[in-house]
Design a protein around this motif. Structure first.
Motif, PDB file in Angstrom:
ATOM      1  N   CYS A 159     -54.532 -90.680 -20.435  1.00  0.00           N
ATOM      2  CA  CYS A 159     -53.543 -89.802 -19.808  1.00  0.00           C
ATOM      3  C   CYS A 159     -52.138 -90.198 -20.246  1.00  0.00           C
ATOM      4  O   CYS A 159     -51.885 -91.339 -20.644  1.00  0.00           O
ATOM      5  CB  CYS A 159     -53.652 -89.886 -18.281  1.00  0.00           C
ATOM      6  SG  CYS A 159     -55.250 -89.342 -17.635  1.00  0.00           S
ATOM      7  N   TYR A 160     -51.224 -89.241 -20.165  1.00  0.00           N
ATOM      8  CA  TYR A 160     -49.836 -89.492 -20.546  1.00  0.00           C
ATOM      9  C   TYR A 160     -49.214 -90.528 -19.610  1.00  0.00           C
ATOM     10  O   TYR A 160     -49.392 -90.474 -18.390  1.00  0.00           O
ATOM     11  CB  TYR A 160     -49.029 -88.199 -20.504  1.00  0.00           C
ATOM     12  CG  TYR A 160     -49.340 -87.260 -21.652  1.00  0.00           C
ATOM     13  CD1 TYR A 160     -48.730 -87.433 -22.890  1.00  0.00           C
ATOM     14  CD2 TYR A 160     -50.237 -86.204 -21.500  1.00  0.00           C
ATOM     15  CE1 TYR A 160     -49.012 -86.581 -23.954  1.00  0.00           C
ATOM     16  CE2 TYR A 160     -50.523 -85.346 -22.552  1.00  0.00           C
ATOM     17  CZ  TYR A 160     -49.907 -85.540 -23.778  1.00  0.00           C
ATOM     18  OH  TYR A 160     -50.184 -84.701 -24.824  1.00  0.00           O
ATOM     19  N   LEU A 161     -48.463 -91.455 -20.202  1.00  0.00           N
ATOM     20  CA  LEU A 161     -47.833 -92.526 -19.434  1.00  0.00           C
ATOM     21  C   LEU A 161     -46.423 -92.166 -18.977  1.00  0.00           C
ATOM     22  O   LEU A 161     -45.788 -92.931 -18.254  1.00  0.00           O
ATOM     23  CB  LEU A 161     -47.792 -93.808 -20.273  1.00  0.00           C
ATOM     24  CG  LEU A 161     -49.165 -94.332 -20.731  1.00  0.00           C
ATOM     25  CD1 LEU A 161     -49.001 -95.588 -21.568  1.00  0.00           C
ATOM     26  CD2 LEU A 161     -50.064 -94.591 -19.533  1.00  0.00           C
ATOM     27  N   LEU A 162     -45.939 -91.013 -19.403  1.00  0.00           N
ATOM     28  CA  LEU A 162     -44.638 -90.506 -18.978  1.00  0.00           C
ATOM     29  C   LEU A 162     -44.632 -89.002 -19.211  1.00  0.00           C
ATOM     30  O   LEU A 162     -45.435 -88.492 -19.999  1.00  0.00           O
ATOM     31  CB  LEU A 162     -43.499 -91.179 -19.742  1.00  0.00           C
ATOM     32  CG  LEU A 162     -43.277 -90.840 -21.222  1.00  0.00           C
ATOM     33  CD1 LEU A 162     -41.937 -91.401 -21.684  1.00  0.00           C
ATOM     34  CD2 LEU A 162     -44.381 -91.352 -22.115  1.00  0.00           C
ATOM     35  N   PRO A 163     -43.767 -88.245 -18.534  1.00  0.00           N
ATOM     36  CA  PRO A 163     -43.696 -86.806 -18.799  1.00  0.00           C
ATOM     37  C   PRO A 163     -43.247 -86.560 -20.239  1.00  0.00           C
ATOM     38  O   PRO A 163     -42.301 -87.192 -20.715  1.00  0.00           O
ATOM     39  CB  PRO A 163     -42.642 -86.312 -17.800  1.00  0.00           C
ATOM     40  CG  PRO A 163     -42.549 -87.381 -16.766  1.00  0.00           C
ATOM     41  CD  PRO A 163     -42.829 -88.668 -17.473  1.00  0.00           C
ATOM     42  N   VAL A 164     -43.918 -85.631 -20.927  1.00  0.00           N
ATOM     43  CA  VAL A 164     -43.606 -85.364 -22.333  1.00  0.00           C
ATOM     44  C   VAL A 164     -43.371 -83.867 -22.530  1.00  0.00           C
ATOM     45  O   VAL A 164     -44.254 -83.050 -22.244  1.00  0.00           O
ATOM     46  CB  VAL A 164     -44.745 -85.833 -23.266  1.00  0.00           C
ATOM     47  CG1 VAL A 164     -44.429 -85.462 -24.715  1.00  0.00           C
ATOM     48  CG2 VAL A 164     -44.959 -87.334 -23.140  1.00  0.00           C
ATOM     49  N   MET A 165     -42.177 -83.511 -22.998  1.00  0.00           N
ATOM     50  CA  MET A 165     -41.913 -82.121 -23.379  1.00  0.00           C
ATOM     51  C   MET A 165     -42.631 -81.862 -24.699  1.00  0.00           C
ATOM     52  O   MET A 165     -42.269 -82.417 -25.733  1.00  0.00           O
ATOM     53  CB  MET A 165     -40.410 -81.875 -23.535  1.00  0.00           C
ATOM     54  CG  MET A 165     -40.071 -80.451 -23.972  1.00  0.00           C
ATOM     55  SD  MET A 165     -38.319 -80.212 -24.363  1.00  0.00           S
ATOM     56  CE  MET A 165     -37.627 -80.072 -22.725  1.00  0.00           C
ATOM     57  N   GLN A 212     -46.056 -96.445 -29.080  1.00  0.00           N
ATOM     58  CA  GLN A 212     -46.145 -95.027 -29.444  1.00  0.00           C
ATOM     59  C   GLN A 212     -44.873 -94.272 -29.071  1.00  0.00           C
ATOM     60  O   GLN A 212     -44.890 -93.062 -28.936  1.00  0.00           O
ATOM     61  CB  GLN A 212     -47.344 -94.376 -28.736  1.00  0.00           C
ATOM     62  CG  GLN A 212     -48.691 -94.918 -29.167  1.00  0.00           C
ATOM     63  CD  GLN A 212     -49.828 -94.278 -28.393  1.00  0.00           C
ATOM     64  OE1 GLN A 212     -49.791 -94.166 -27.169  1.00  0.00           O
ATOM     65  NE2 GLN A 212     -50.849 -93.831 -29.111  1.00  0.00           N
ATOM     66  N   ARG A 213     -43.785 -94.983 -28.923  1.00  0.00           N
ATOM     67  CA  ARG A 213     -42.540 -94.329 -28.531  1.00  0.00           C
ATOM     68  C   ARG A 213     -41.347 -94.972 -29.229  1.00  0.00           C
ATOM     69  O   ARG A 213     -41.344 -96.164 -29.527  1.00  0.00           O
ATOM     70  CB  ARG A 213     -42.353 -94.385 -27.012  1.00  0.00           C
ATOM     71  CG  ARG A 213     -42.267 -95.795 -26.458  1.00  0.00           C
ATOM     72  CD  ARG A 213     -41.958 -95.811 -24.966  1.00  0.00           C
ATOM     73  NE  ARG A 213     -43.106 -95.446 -24.150  1.00  0.00           N
ATOM     74  CZ  ARG A 213     -43.085 -95.457 -22.819  1.00  0.00           C
ATOM     75  NH1 ARG A 213     -41.976 -95.801 -22.182  1.00  0.00           N
ATOM     76  NH2 ARG A 213     -44.162 -95.133 -22.130  1.00  0.00           N
ATOM     77  N   THR A 214     -40.339 -94.149 -29.505  1.00  0.00           N
ATOM     78  CA  THR A 214     -39.092 -94.605 -30.118  1.00  0.00           C
ATOM     79  C   THR A 214     -37.931 -94.024 -29.326  1.00  0.00           C
ATOM     80  O   THR A 214     -37.921 -92.829 -29.022  1.00  0.00           O
ATOM     81  CB  THR A 214     -38.983 -94.129 -31.579  1.00  0.00           C
ATOM     82  OG1 THR A 214     -40.115 -94.590 -32.317  1.00  0.00           O
ATOM     83  CG2 THR A 214     -37.707 -94.647 -32.218  1.00  0.00           C
ATOM     84  N   ARG A 215     -36.970 -94.870 -28.990  1.00  0.00           N
ATOM     85  CA  ARG A 215     -35.817 -94.391 -28.226  1.00  0.00           C
ATOM     86  C   ARG A 215     -35.038 -93.383 -29.070  1.00  0.00           C
ATOM     87  O   ARG A 215     -34.663 -93.661 -30.209  1.00  0.00           O
ATOM     88  CB  ARG A 215     -34.929 -95.571 -27.834  1.00  0.00           C
ATOM     89  CG  ARG A 215     -33.905 -95.258 -26.753  1.00  0.00           C
ATOM     90  CD  ARG A 215     -33.383 -96.542 -26.130  1.00  0.00           C
ATOM     91  NE  ARG A 215     -32.717 -97.357 -27.132  1.00  0.00           N
ATOM     92  CZ  ARG A 215     -31.399 -97.508 -27.209  1.00  0.00           C
ATOM     93  NH1 ARG A 215     -30.620 -96.904 -26.339  1.00  0.00           N
ATOM     94  NH2 ARG A 215     -30.870 -98.273 -28.131  1.00  0.00           N
ATOM     95  N   PHE A 244     -43.455 -86.054 -30.684  1.00  0.00           N
ATOM     96  CA  PHE A 244     -43.238 -86.379 -32.095  1.00  0.00           C
ATOM     97  C   PHE A 244     -43.863 -85.297 -32.974  1.00  0.00           C
ATOM     98  O   PHE A 244     -44.954 -84.809 -32.681  1.00  0.00           O
ATOM     99  CB  PHE A 244     -43.882 -87.736 -32.399  1.00  0.00           C
ATOM    100  CG  PHE A 244     -43.857 -88.122 -33.853  1.00  0.00           C
ATOM    101  CD1 PHE A 244     -42.783 -88.822 -34.372  1.00  0.00           C
ATOM    102  CD2 PHE A 244     -44.912 -87.772 -34.695  1.00  0.00           C
ATOM    103  CE1 PHE A 244     -42.760 -89.178 -35.713  1.00  0.00           C
ATOM    104  CE2 PHE A 244     -44.892 -88.121 -36.031  1.00  0.00           C
ATOM    105  CZ  PHE A 244     -43.811 -88.829 -36.538  1.00  0.00           C
ATOM    106  N   PRO A 245     -43.208 -84.897 -34.088  1.00  0.00           N
ATOM    107  CA  PRO A 245     -41.879 -85.341 -34.524  1.00  0.00           C
ATOM    108  C   PRO A 245     -40.782 -84.431 -33.989  1.00  0.00           C
ATOM    109  O   PRO A 245     -40.995 -83.225 -33.817  1.00  0.00           O
ATOM    110  CB  PRO A 245     -41.982 -85.224 -36.040  1.00  0.00           C
ATOM    111  CG  PRO A 245     -42.891 -84.039 -36.255  1.00  0.00           C
ATOM    112  CD  PRO A 245     -43.884 -84.063 -35.116  1.00  0.00           C
ATOM    113  N   GLY A 281     -49.001 -89.677 -29.241  1.00  0.00           N
ATOM    114  CA  GLY A 281     -50.143 -89.965 -28.376  1.00  0.00           C
ATOM    115  C   GLY A 281     -49.778 -89.848 -26.910  1.00  0.00           C
ATOM    116  O   GLY A 281     -49.119 -88.898 -26.474  1.00  0.00           O
ATOM    117  N   VAL A 282     -50.186 -90.851 -26.129  1.00  0.00           N
ATOM    118  CA  VAL A 282     -49.938 -90.825 -24.683  1.00  0.00           C
ATOM    119  C   VAL A 282     -48.632 -91.515 -24.310  1.00  0.00           C
ATOM    120  O   VAL A 282     -48.266 -91.574 -23.139  1.00  0.00           O
ATOM    121  CB  VAL A 282     -51.108 -91.485 -23.922  1.00  0.00           C
ATOM    122  CG1 VAL A 282     -52.397 -90.714 -24.147  1.00  0.00           C
ATOM    123  CG2 VAL A 282     -51.273 -92.952 -24.327  1.00  0.00           C
TER     124      VAL A 282
END
Length: 369
Positions: free
Chosen positions: A175-181, A251-254, A216-217, A245-246
């Motif tokens: 599952c997603y670990l944060l809200p993702v647009m 899997q994240r970049t500021r 991404f991207p 990903g999740v």
């Protein structure tokens, strides 16, 4: 005139499909010599027959709910109208509303709004307004969080979000670990009016998490929207993340960090004939024989990619530095008006130099990541 989004407030999927199946049954007995025609908003008439109507799924791979679509004879993959509540509606009419209170960003709730979202994504965006090289958005699910942007009685855009804890379609059980647009779209005729920033601000206001994801991207247009947002809200420098990903730790970049490291490019360079740069050199420039010398480089010519021309300090000319080849320019931080400029001397192309440029006076709208 009432439009589908106005009349389908209290109608469910089952009623729509039942009426569509009844219509198909009746169409079997229509005399081919007396076929009906649908007039589109362009004035064109499309014949309605068994050969160019068919059911399409509203939610992509989920085949549970479908609507009956009418296709143009020359393009059997693009619907020009949908049968909704026993009546054919052209695509343009599906995107309209007679309700004056339907204005701004409104959360998708009813079946009618889900159909508007489907038309914007699957028909308008994919068939006519998707830029070359773009990866198309996935179909929205039946219960996906989404908002439609209504403007002057017309649906002109949307954005959707995968909430924290919702199942990621790319993984079986993660599952997603944060809200993702995961999608955002504005129709071409309404771009450049701040609607992208409006949607991003609404996304931030709708989800109160400390970290919010962007799928991404990031497109060049969305990168520019994020830049405008961070310029307006510098305290949110740690809020937005580009997520794969999740959205795990690796899997994240500021977003702010990514924007600050991008090389800036000149937009509309054909209109930018001359940019005067004040360069404060750092280190020893080849041929100058001096350190920390203030150098006025007048005239960046975008056609030749050179900094040269009248106004170059005579001492520099005498030392053989009248021609400096411009290489690139990089913003120091995401919200800074200071830049590093990189150049080299034509006679010594392997010696790359750099200097700080103060561009407080330069219109930064000429640049994008």
């Amino acid at each position: 005139m009432e439009f589908p989004v106005d009349v389908l407030e209290a109608i469910g999927h089952e009623e729509l499909e039942s009426s569509a199946h009844s219509y198909m049954s009746d169409l079997l007995y229509v005399d081919p010599d007396h076929s009906q025609y649908l007039s589109l908003t362009t004035g064109r008439k499309v014949r309605i027959s068994l050969s160019n109507v068919g059911f399409v799924p509203l939610y992509g791979a989920n085949l549970k709910h479908k609507v009956l679509a009418l296709f143009a004879p020359e393009d059997q993959f693009t619907a020009v109208a949908l049968l909704l509540d026993d009546k054919w509606y052209a695509v343009d009419d599906i995107l309209r509303t007679a309700d004056s209170s339907r204005e701004g960003l409104i959360k998708v709730r009813s079946v009618g709004e889900r159909i508007v979202l489907y038309v914007l994504n699957r028909i308008v965006y994919r068939t006519s307004e998707m830029s070359a090289g773009e990866v198309p958005f996935l179909c929205h699910g039946e219960n996906d969080f989404a908002k439609i942007l209504w403007k002057n009685g017309e649906a002109v855009g949307f954005y959707s979000v995968k909430p924290k804890g919702s199942l990621c379609s790319n993984f079986v059980s993660q599952c997603y670990l944060l809200p993702v647009m995961d999608s955002i779209f504005v129709r071409r005729g309404h771009r450049g009016q701040g609607h992208g920033l409006q949607m991003l601000e609404d996304f931030v206001d709708s989800f109160k998490d400390d970290e919010l994801g962007m799928k991404f991207p990031l497109s060049p247009a969305m990168s520019q929207v994020c830049r405008h947002y961070l310029d307006r809200y510098p305290a949110d420098v740690d809020l937005l993340w580009e997520v794969e990903g999740v959205g795990g730790p690796y899997q994240r970049t500021r977003v702010a960090s990514k924007l600050s490291t991008h090389t800036l490019k000149v937009l509309n360079i054909q209109c930018l004939h001359l940019v005067t740069l004040w360069v404060f050199s750092i280190g020893i420039m080849s041929g100058l024989g001096k350190t920390t010398q203030k150098c006025k480089c007048a005239g960046y010519n975008p056609d030749t990619n050179h900094i040269k021309g009248p106004g170059v300090n005579k001492n520099i000319v005498a030392n053989g530095c009248s021609n400096l080849q411009f290489i690139g320019i990089t913003r120091l931080t995401a919200n800074s008006d200071c830049f590093f400029v990189f150049w080299r001397h034509e006679r010594n192309p392997h010696s790359i130099k750099h200097g700080m440029v103060l561009m407080l006076w330069l219109n930064l709208s000429h640049f994008s990541s």
